[in-house]
Design a protein around this motif. Structure first.
Motif, short mmCIF file in Angstrom:
data_model
loop_
_atom_site.label_atom_id
_atom_site.label_comp_id
_atom_site.label_asym_id
_atom_site.label_seq_id
_atom_site.Cartn_x
_atom_site.Cartn_y
_atom_site.Cartn_z
N SER A 167 27.54 15.45 14.87
CA SER A 167 27.27 15.91 16.24
C SER A 167 26.18 15.08 16.90
O SER A 167 25.93 15.22 18.09
N ILE A 168 25.52 14.20 16.14
CA ILE A 168 24.45 13.37 16.68
C ILE A 168 24.98 12.01 17.09
O ILE A 168 24.67 11.48 18.15
N TYR A 169 25.80 11.39 16.21
CA TYR A 169 26.33 10.06 16.45
C TYR A 169 27.84 10.10 16.54
O TYR A 169 28.50 10.94 15.93
N ASP A 170 28.39 9.15 17.23
CA ASP A 170 29.83 8.92 17.22
C ASP A 170 30.08 7.64 16.42
O ASP A 170 29.26 6.74 16.38
N GLY A 171 31.26 7.56 15.82
CA GLY A 171 31.61 6.34 15.11
C GLY A 171 31.37 6.43 13.62
O GLY A 171 30.79 7.37 13.10
N PHE A 172 31.86 5.38 12.93
CA PHE A 172 31.70 5.31 11.48
C PHE A 172 30.41 4.55 11.14
O PHE A 172 30.07 3.58 11.78
N GLY A 173 29.74 4.99 10.08
CA GLY A 173 28.53 4.30 9.66
C GLY A 173 27.85 5.02 8.53
O GLY A 173 28.41 5.91 7.88
N ILE A 174 26.61 4.62 8.29
CA ILE A 174 25.80 5.20 7.22
C ILE A 174 24.43 5.51 7.79
O ILE A 174 23.81 4.69 8.47
N GLN A 175 23.95 6.71 7.51
CA GLN A 175 22.62 7.09 7.96
C GLN A 175 21.56 6.45 7.07
O GLN A 175 21.59 6.60 5.86
N PHE A 176 20.65 5.72 7.69
CA PHE A 176 19.52 5.11 7.00
C PHE A 176 18.23 5.71 7.53
O PHE A 176 18.13 6.03 8.72
N SER A 177 17.25 5.84 6.65
CA SER A 177 15.92 6.28 7.05
C SER A 177 14.98 5.08 7.01
O SER A 177 14.95 4.34 6.02
N THR A 178 14.22 4.90 8.08
CA THR A 178 13.12 3.94 8.05
C THR A 178 11.87 4.73 7.71
O THR A 178 11.53 5.70 8.39
N ALA A 179 11.19 4.35 6.66
CA ALA A 179 10.08 5.13 6.15
C ALA A 179 8.80 4.30 6.12
O ALA A 179 8.83 3.13 5.73
N ASN A 180 7.71 4.92 6.54
CA ASN A 180 6.38 4.32 6.43
C ASN A 180 5.59 5.20 5.47
O ASN A 180 5.37 6.39 5.74
N ARG A 181 5.19 4.64 4.35
CA ARG A 181 4.52 5.39 3.29
C ARG A 181 3.14 4.80 3.03
O ARG A 181 2.99 3.58 2.93
N TYR A 182 2.14 5.69 2.92
CA TYR A 182 0.77 5.24 2.66
C TYR A 182 0.24 5.98 1.45
O TYR A 182 0.35 7.20 1.36
N ASN A 183 -0.33 5.22 0.51
CA ASN A 183 -0.82 5.79 -0.73
C ASN A 183 -2.22 5.25 -1.00
O ASN A 183 -2.47 4.05 -0.90
N THR A 184 -3.14 6.15 -1.33
CA THR A 184 -4.49 5.74 -1.72
C THR A 184 -4.83 6.35 -3.07
O THR A 184 -4.50 7.50 -3.36
N GLN A 185 -5.50 5.55 -3.91
CA GLN A 185 -5.99 6.01 -5.20
C GLN A 185 -7.45 5.58 -5.33
O GLN A 185 -7.77 4.40 -5.21
N ASP A 186 -8.31 6.57 -5.54
CA ASP A 186 -9.73 6.31 -5.71
C ASP A 186 -10.14 6.75 -7.11
O ASP A 186 -10.01 7.94 -7.45
N ASN A 187 -10.60 5.80 -7.91
CA ASN A 187 -10.97 6.07 -9.29
C ASN A 187 -12.41 5.64 -9.53
O ASN A 187 -12.85 4.59 -9.04
N GLN A 188 -13.13 6.43 -10.29
CA GLN A 188 -14.47 6.03 -10.71
C GLN A 188 -14.71 6.53 -12.12
O GLN A 188 -14.47 7.70 -12.43
N THR A 189 -15.17 5.62 -12.97
CA THR A 189 -15.49 5.96 -14.35
C THR A 189 -16.91 5.51 -14.66
O THR A 189 -17.27 4.35 -14.37
N THR A 190 -17.71 6.42 -15.19
CA THR A 190 -19.09 6.12 -15.55
C THR A 190 -19.31 6.47 -17.01
O THR A 190 -18.94 7.57 -17.46
N ASP A 191 -19.88 5.53 -17.75
CA ASP A 191 -20.14 5.70 -19.18
C ASP A 191 -21.64 5.49 -19.40
O ASP A 191 -22.18 4.42 -19.13
N ILE A 192 -22.31 6.54 -19.89
CA ILE A 192 -23.74 6.47 -20.21
C ILE A 192 -23.91 6.71 -21.70
O ILE A 192 -23.38 7.70 -22.23
#
Length: 897
Positions: free
Chosen positions: A270-295
């Motif tokens: 109901s959104i598109y007419d015609g034959f095709g394949i639905q694709f998603s364009t994705a923007n992904r953001y990932n952060t990793q913060d690590n800290q190790t202290t040895d005394i």
């Protein structure tokens, strides 16, 4: 890895150390190499080495002030550049160390700091797994939807798929996706050390090492929106079909080669007419913060001339925080052609203009995940060493004890994928098919992103498309924009950010108590040749306490479709799963060396070893779920049943959890090696090794009874025995017998062969309850059969050159990938690196380093695959993904005084 073997334990200055990422050991990328004085590798440790390294132990040693005879000042600067990322980043380090004679004895102090940044870019293209099609009854439920909403029968689908190919069944991929990922890493390290020697008999020391590591990456991807064999809401598969009037091309075995594709089902018709394949364009953001202290702090003291006592106290704290957020837009690509006949997949489409028009894209979905992990350890050890003066055999005896208390607390959410807008999840936009088009909603938070020279031009795919902009890939901002939009028609059914709930908490406490004794011996002539070695035993008790719980299924939202009895029994009640357990291991070890001549020696080693399970495998939380049989709900919807569904209509009693009762993997291991040293820097060696492993970890499904019902629960368990055996050979030599400048050349080379077998990884799909006992033979994960390293060297006068090629054969990444539930392999991979350094004088050195000279590509494959409907096993291993990374250049300046 040691000799191609995994489950290698890492330690820092002979002490336990770890990163709070759910594992057991230290993430080496967190520790700057500039802080290291050296690395010790133990292939068969003696009893005094802390237990836990089934594949071996790697000890990272940092510098101490008494390592140098006096003052030492050194520094380096480095500028590294990635040819694909087209970005350069700096690194630098500085060391100061000195020792002084004072009125209270000799005192030493050392400070070492480092800072580094790095940017890299990775391109990847991936094929969705090939699925067997047209082999009834496998495809009885396959129906295809036309753009006008009409359905095509399974027989018609089979005719379209197979056509005149002559095959009874064919294997068709679920589509393709491609992605570009930009990584930015920042790492800061600090090492401080002090030593005090008040007299010849006593020494005290203290050390601090802290490393702060941040990895942030952003990924732009084009993801095919369907699947190869998943079911949509209508119970009909959303699969790939040929475009009308075309046929797919297959090889002689019925495997897909190329074709013009369309999706078999159109939930967006109901959104598109015609034959095709639905694709998603994705923007992904990932952060990793690590800290190790040895005394740590400790001492060494001579009680007598023959008896030394050593003591050491340590505190380790590690934190790990992770945020992962993705926003998806979606569009229909028409005229999509997928070609798998070449070295890499190629994807083309005939609607290039539509791809550049934001009005053809809509906001589709968002997904977030957060984690906050904390770990700490307090450890103390006391060791004594007695030296024998007048013995033909005995050299010295070491014995001691160690106690360590370690805690791990993890807050980690699930992956929260929820729709923003779709044909089945509308927004209030009746004029344009009830979805939120990019040109209408938050247009300023979109961008026309270009992936540039994707895969070095070797892969032809659409690379210039509309994506969610970086501005909206922010959880806080998206919460005030996409969140309300997603929930405006059906409140609380769309996306809102996650927060921590009891199911996300994993609390574990572990105490280890160990005692050991090891006797070092040596005799020069009893057997006509010198013999030395050590014999010892380590006894360790491990006590584990976990805090967790579980939750019964919640059927309160089913309304009048289920009975009150069902709602009362399954009301989301919480229950406790707190556990405590302990186990004791006796770990003997023997190392013997026989010196036939000054340069020829033979080693024999035997020991028992353990590898404890990672904390992530021991999470105690158990969420349970249950479903209502579709026959009952369908009958109610059709009006053929008037009473609600009862207890007898419930199905799919399932759960998933870690296993706090996991025991360690245990191994009996044996090594023997022959080594020939035929010069100060020349040697040849050959080693044979084998390990009998039992109780190794694998994810399986078992039945457990909770509140009177039997649930199929997926957990990690200790399974059968496995075996690892292999050999390694190595050669190292400088050709100093050559004349003139040629005598600076040298070579180092080694080759390792490993053969492994085991039962747990034979399970193809642990989530297929009906057929989970059907298996194929797979090796243990992470082990390549063959690997080798070849290093060309030149050392002469002021020049120092290295050219190193490292290669390993294919290995099993996982026996059941989290997405496909299929075995996934890393194919053969080799990489060439090089370095050139020139000593300007005795204090200053300049150089150039190059990584990945060959611009090597990582290739992942998947298979074999078991089909549950008729037990058909497709033993073909199919291409799954290809990844290309930077070739990296680094200019270096070093100085020392």
């Amino acid at each position: 890895m040691i000799r191609g073997l995994t489950f290698v334990r890492g330690e820092l200055n002979g002490r336990d150390v770890f990163s709070a990422n759910g594992g057991r050991g230290l993430s080496f990328e967190e520790v700057p190499a500039e802080l290291m004085a050296g690395v010790d590798v133990y292939k068969n440790p003696s009893a005094e080495i802390i237990e836990g390294g089934l594949g071996g132990t790697v000890n990272l040693r940092t510098r101490m002030p008494f390592d140098q005879p006096g003052r030492k000042v050194a520094g380096s600067v480095d500028y590294n550049y990635g040819d694909h990322a087209k970005k350069g980043k700096p690194s630098a380090s500085f060391l100061f160390s000195d020792r002084w004679q004072t009125g209270i004895g000799e005192v030493g102090f050392l400070a070492n700091v480092s800072y580094s940044e790095m940017s890299t870019l990775s391109d990847g293209i991936q094929i969705e797994p090939l699925h067997r099609r047209g082999a009834l009854p496998e495809n009885n439920d396959e129906w295809a939807m036309m753009p006008d909403g009409s359905w095509v029968s399974p027989d018609q689908i089979k005719e379209e798929l197979i056509g005149d190919s002559g095959h009874d069944a064919v294997f068709v991929p679920g589509g393709a996706n491609w992605r570009q990922t930009a990584f930015d890493r920042k790492r800061q390290g600090l090492a401080l050390a002090a030593q005090w020697r008040p007299n010849d008999d006593t020494e005290l020391y203290a050390q601090l090492l802290t490393s702060k590591y941040r990895m942030a990456w952003r990924e732009h991807s084009m993801v095919f929106g369907g699947s190869s064999d998943g079911d949509n809401a209508d119970g009909r598969s959303n699969f790939i079909m040929p475009m009308p009037g075309t046929q797919f091309a297959y090889d002689a075995n019925g495997r897909f080669l190329s074709g013009n594709m369309r999706a078999g089902a159109y939930p967006w018709h109901s959104i598109y007419d015609g034959f095709g394949i639905q694709f998603s364009t994705a923007n992904r953001y990932n952060t990793q913060d690590n800290q190790t202290t040895d005394i740590s702090a400790g001492f060494r003291h001579y009680l007598t001339d023959n008896l030394i006592v050593r003591g050491d106290l340590q505190y380790v704290k590690s934190t790990n925080e992770n945020m992962d957020f993705t926003v998806y837009a979606s569009t229909l690509l028409e005229g999509v052609n997928l070609d798998l006949s070449g070295k890499y997949p190629q994807v083309t489409t005939n609607n290039a203009e539509a791809m550049l028009d934001p009005s053809t894209y809509f906001w589709r979905a968002a997904m977030d995940h957060i984690a906050d992990n904390r770990g700490n350890e307090r450890a103390g050890r006391l060791d004594l060493e007695y030296t024998f003066n007048d013995s033909d055999w005995l050299r010295f005896f070491r014995f001691g004890a160690r106690v360590a208390d370690r805690s791990y607390t993890s807050y980690s959410t699930s992956w929260n994928w929820k729709p923003i807008s779709e044909s089945w999840h509308p927004v209030n936009n009746p004029g344009r098919n009830d979805v939120a088009w990019l040109d209408q909603y938050y247009a300023g938070d979109t961008e026309l992103y270009d992936m540039g020279n994707f895969f070095g031009g070797k892969v032809n795919v659409p690379t210039r498309l509309w994506f969610p902009a970086d501005s909206i890939v922010d959880i806080g901002y998206a919460n005030t924009t996409l969140g309300p939009l997603s929930n405006e028609v059906d409140p609380a059914s769309g996306w809102y950010p996650l927060s921590y709930i009891p199911a996300n908490i994993n609390i574990q406490d572990e105490r280890t108590q160990a005692a050991y004794g090891v006797l070092y011996f040596e005799n020069q002539d009893r057997f006509g040749v010198p013999v030395d070695g050590n014999l010892g035993v380590r006894v360790v008790k491990t006590s584990v306490r976990t805090t967790g719980g579980g939750r019964m299924p919640d059927m309160s939202g089913w309304g009048e479709q289920v009975t009150d009895e069902v709602k009362a029994k399954f009301a989301g009640q919480y229950f406790s799963t707190d556990t405590s357990s302990s186990y004791t291991d006796v770990l003997p070890s023997l190392n013997v060396r026989v010196k036939f001549t000054e340069g020829l020696q033979w080693r024999v080693a035997a020991s028992k070893a353990i590898a404890r399970p990672e904390f992530r495998l021991m999470q105690a939380w158990l969420p349970l779920s249950v479903s209502v049989a579709s026959a009952c709900t369908s009958a109610i919807e059709l009006g053929t049943r008037t009473d609600p569904c009862g207890l007898s209509d419930l199905t799919s009693f399932e759960g998933s959890a870690g296993n706090p009762a996991l025991k360690p993997m245990r191994a009996d291991q044996y090594d023997t090696a022959l080594e020939w040293y035929f010069g100060p820097t020349n040697m040849v060696y050959a080693t044979v090794f084998w390990k009998d492993v039992k109780d190794y970890f694998a994810t399986t499904v078992g039945y457990e009874t909770w509140n009177g019902d039997q649930y199929a629960v997926t957990r990690a368990n200790n399974l059968d025995e496995g075996r690892i055996r292999g050999y390694e050979v190595g050669y190292s030599q400088f050709f100093d017998f050559l004349p003139g400048w040629l005598n600076g050349f040298g070579v180092q080379a080694n080759y390792t062969y490993v053969d492994s077998s085991g039962g747990s990884n034979a399970i193809v799909d642990p989530y297929d309850l009906e057929h989970r006992a059907v298996s194929v033979d797979l090796p243990l994960e992470g082990l390549s059969k063959r690997s080798y390293n070849v290093v060309g060297i030149y050392e002469k006068n002021r020049l120092s050159l290295r050219l190193a090629y490292n290669w390993r054969s294919r290995y099993l990444l996982t026996s059941s990938d989290v997405i496909t539930q299929l075995p996934t392999w890393n194919e053969d991979f080799g990489q060439l690196d090089g370095s050139f350094f020139y000593n300007i004088n005795s204090n200053i050195q300049i150089g150039l380093q190059v990584n990945n000279i060959t611009n090597s590509v990582t290739n992942l494959t998947t298979g074999p695959r078991l089909y549950g409907s008729d037990g058909y096993l497709d033993e073909t291993v199919y291409n799954r993904a290809w990844f290309m990374n930077d070739r990296r250049y680094s200019a270096v300046l070093r100085a020392s005084w």
